[in-house]
Scaffold this active site. Structure first.
Site, short mmCIF file in Angstrom:
data_model
loop_
_atom_site.label_atom_id
_atom_site.label_comp_id
_atom_site.label_asym_id
_atom_site.label_seq_id
_atom_site.Cartn_x
_atom_site.Cartn_y
_atom_site.Cartn_z
N ARG A 115 -7.70 3.29 4.07
CA ARG A 115 -8.86 4.16 3.96
C ARG A 115 -9.73 4.06 5.21
NH1 ARG A 115 -7.14 3.18 -0.99
NH2 ARG A 115 -7.63 4.58 -2.74
N ASP B 174 -0.83 -2.58 -10.14
CA ASP B 174 -0.07 -3.30 -9.12
C ASP B 174 0.26 -4.72 -9.58
OD1 ASP B 174 0.21 -1.28 -7.31
OD2 ASP B 174 -1.37 -1.95 -5.96
N GLY C 111 2.61 5.32 0.58
CA GLY C 111 1.99 6.33 -0.28
C GLY C 111 0.63 6.77 0.20
#
Length: 436
Positions: free
Chosen positions: A28, A326, A96
């Protein structure tokens, strides 16, 4: 290294380690810095395969970067929401975040770009995001299967799309994030470069949004006014820019959890340096799971989190892991050592990740002689003692790292293709070796 032979601990593990920066925050930060005004210095960068792919893709789009792997820094010169090159070809590999975030960023631009990926990424969900980007005005040419990689993208601002405004009007779209909350994060971060406002109405059933909360917080930290929420399933983001000179990336809680799990199954203790008490990373919830299973945590005077194993066996648990999925593999890896069954729910979406992780849990626990029931959205794992086995990892980094934990408490566990963990934690087995 084709096989890693895990050595069982013959004593409680007393762990004091440092893990890389958060992959979720690193990627990010790379995007927000590239969209920013001027240079941004990122500190504590995770140099994993995913982050390397992301960085190389930004460089392929023309962004100027300076990298120091020893100091764990990246300096990026942002272009105020624009992309330097009007034509480029990039490869998002199996990452991803790179695939979803960069596709949205590219779609907001004015150029024509080709996006390639690995075979693994071609099997992962992205259609929901692409359909929204189409609705907003981007054009796609499918170079393989429809609504999948590889593809050629003509940005919304490209003259051929007849969208020449610097700022597009207000728009409202509908988005389903049942298969990945990254679709929403991608739109929230990239829309301020182009739209006066973008309202995103969520459809579907998924309400697990811890990673979206990270996105919202980081947008503010990078200088944007933030995300509005007109309703529980509605997000609104307005035009704005990102402007920050330096940004410190948190350690990866996802990686830290493996070491806390090792302590839990070997009767020891674990400290992972620099874990933040106010961290927004969803996997902090896994520490709460370990507490429910009988572990005890303690925050030190320097802010470090220490976890103590239970006095006896771990307790069984029934837990919805939708918001920290996760760690489903990590919990599965320690579940056989509990005194009663462990039920994992709410994780149907992990079937579409690097592997079908529910199938991986079922296959590999059974390979070790452990009873495991498969359900559409999770599994039930029963107590037992794992037998020697060569664990198949399906080229999934989390399978390799999680079942290594099992081998710390059971004899004869071997991990095939262990270096697939380089996707997020290249030095994982070096740190594991340092524990003995």
């Amino acid at each position: 290294m084709d096989i890693y032979k895990v050595r069982k601990f013959t004593r409680p593990a007393y762990i004091d380690v440092e893990v890389p920066g958060s992959k979720s925050i690193t990627n990010r930060a790379l995007l927000l810095a590239a969209m920013g005004n001027g240079e941004t210095l990122l500190k504590g960068v995770q140099f994993s395969e995913d982050s390397y792919v992301f960085l190389k893709a930004l460089e392929g789009l023309g962004f100027k970067t300076e990298t120091d792997r020893i100091k764990k820094t990246v300096r990026i010169k942002g272009m105020g929401g624009s992309i330097p090159l009007e034509e480029a070809s990039v490869d998002v590999g199996s990452a991803g975040t790179a695939a979803r975030f960069l596709t949205a960023f590219i779609a907001m631009g004015n150029g024509i770009y080709t996006i390639n990926s690995s075979e693994q990424m071609k099997k992962r969900p992205v259609r929901e995001l692409l359909e929204v980007l189409e609705d907003l005005g981007a054009k796609f040419e499918w170079l393989g299967e429809e609504y999948n990689f590889p593809m050629r993208v003509t940005g919304i601002r490209n003259p051929g799309n007849n969208n020449l405004q610097d700022v597009m009007p207000e728009r409202t779209v509908q988005l389903n994030i049942d298969r990945s909350s990254q679709f929403l994060s991608a739109l929230l971060m990239t829309a301020p470069a182009l739209f006066g406002s973008l309202t995103i109405e969520l459809t579907g059933k998924r309400d697990a949004r811890s990673y979206v909360m990270i996105t919202e917080q980081m947008m503010k930290q990078f200088g944007h006014r933030g995300v509005e929420k007109p309703g529980a399933d509605c997000y609104r983001v307005v035009q704005g820019s990102y402007n920050i000179k330096e940004y410190q990336i948190e350690p990866d809680v996802s990686a830290a959890c493996y070491f806390y799990a090792i302590a839990a199954v070997t009767g020891g203790t674990a400290v992972v340096k620099h874990i933040m008490k106010d961290s927004l990373q969803g996997d902090m919830k896994f520490i709460g799971v370990l507490e429910e299973m009988g572990c005890r945590k303690e925050w030190g005077s320097s802010g470090e989190l220490k976890l103590y194993a239970p006095d006896g066996r771990l307790k069984g648990i029934d837990v919805n892991m939708a918001d920290f999925s996760d760690q489903a593999l990590t919990l599965a890896a320690i579940a056989p050592f509990a005194e009663s069954p462990v039920t994992i729910r709410g994780v149907s979406h992990i079937r579409g990740q690097e592997s079908d992780r529910i199938k991986v849990i079922v296959n590999e626990t059974r390979r070790m002689g452990i009873k495991c029931d498969e359900h559409e959205d999770g599994v039930v794992i029963y107590p037992g003692f794992p037998k020697p086995a060569v664990i198949q990892t399906y080229n999934d980094h989390r399978a390799a790292m999680a079942f290594t934990v099992t081998g710390m408490a059971a004899e004869g566990i071997e991990i095939e293709n262990p270096l697939c963990c380089s996707k997020t934690f290249a030095g994982y087995f070096d740190v594991i070796e340092s524990l003995y």
